[in-house]
Design an enzyme around this catalytic site. Sequence first.
Site, PDB file in Angstrom:
ATOM      1  N   LYS A 198      22.357 -70.330  22.079  1.00 56.62           N
ATOM      2  CA  LYS A 198      21.568 -70.608  20.875  1.00 56.62           C
ATOM      3  C   LYS A 198      22.205 -71.680  19.980  1.00 56.62           C
ATOM      4  O   LYS A 198      21.499 -72.531  19.435  1.00 56.62           O
ATOM      5  CB  LYS A 198      21.347 -69.317  20.077  1.00 56.62           C
ATOM      6  CG  LYS A 198      20.403 -68.335  20.754  1.00 56.62           C
ATOM      7  CD  LYS A 198      20.140 -67.139  19.856  1.00 56.62           C
ATOM      8  CE  LYS A 198      19.156 -66.171  20.488  1.00 56.62           C
ATOM      9  NZ  LYS A 198      18.818 -65.053  19.577  1.00 56.62           N
TER      10      LYS A 198
ATOM     11  N   ASP B 194      13.485 -65.879  15.165  1.00 61.72           N
ATOM     12  CA  ASP B 194      13.987 -64.534  14.881  1.00 61.72           C
ATOM     13  C   ASP B 194      13.705 -64.151  13.425  1.00 61.72           C
ATOM     14  O   ASP B 194      13.377 -63.004  13.132  1.00 61.72           O
ATOM     15  CB  ASP B 194      15.484 -64.456  15.147  1.00 61.72           C
ATOM     16  CG  ASP B 194      15.814 -64.389  16.628  1.00 61.72           C
ATOM     17  OD1 ASP B 194      14.953 -63.933  17.410  1.00 61.72           O
ATOM     18  OD2 ASP B 194      16.928 -64.789  17.010  1.00 61.72           O
TER      19      ASP B 194
ATOM     20  N   GLY C 297      26.764 -61.675  12.248  1.00 67.15           N
ATOM     21  CA  GLY C 297      26.581 -62.512  13.423  1.00 67.15           C
ATOM     22  C   GLY C 297      25.312 -63.341  13.338  1.00 67.15           C
ATOM     23  O   GLY C 297      24.725 -63.513  12.264  1.00 67.15           O
TER      24      GLY C 297
END
Length: 282
Positions: A69, A106, A136
Amino acid sequence: MSSPVPRAFVVGHPIAHSRSPLIHGHWLAEHGISGSYERLDVAPEAFPEFVRSLLDSGFRGGNVTIPHKEAACALADTLTPRAEKIGAVNTLMVGPDGRIRGDNTDAPGFCAHLDHSLGTDWPARGNGTAVVLGAGGAARAIVVGLAERGMRRILVANRTPARAEAVAALAPGIADALAWDDLPAALAETGLLVNTTSLGMKGQPPLAIDLARMPAGAAVADIVYAPLETDLLAAARRRGLAAVDGLGMLLHQAVPGFEAWFGLRPTVTPALRDRIVADLAR
């Protein structure tokens, strides 16, 4: 070079565990679209060349998962403001101009799942304060998403204070770092608690947090979806709090990508959820 039959992918390393092909395959069949969604295992050292070759691959784009990512963020030609802020890309689109655009779905995917589960007024629950556990990549996306949706205050709790401060900095004036030892007091004024850590996942230690001080009407969300009912969510239900599992985020984050690649905005339905739940139980 765009293929006449739309093609998309999910790329990661490893990738066999990904449920994304099930999700997108369900939508392709549901809408009678002649297209494909493929699972691709690409090692980190080969990922830059993979991205560079997308223009001639026939793919319209795809999803990016661990461990690519952040690399996808650096390799994309253009980024959405959201992806740039988060520093990670989970969705790539190959544009008609040949440029590769990166997005992070997301953040809106998590918020869309809260809309579906809690109603669209969830940012006002309690006193408009959210506590996010972890620092994170998922925490970064969720803090940005919560800020975009108008959360009044966001507290980021992590056992490493510097990491919490780095995530809180993504939403200046809204988010602050919270010392882990100060969690109990903070929960007394929290309308939304979000676990973004791996604690509570199968094979991981449990997340031991006392929810007794959370106000009535508060909600607890966990991004873990294996198991679907984590100990944290079970504790929330026992307290009479709204509990939001992690599967919906996985389903809703897939919607924008499917629309970009296949030209139709799909809907997250009970039938789709049941299909993924059945697969998780295998």
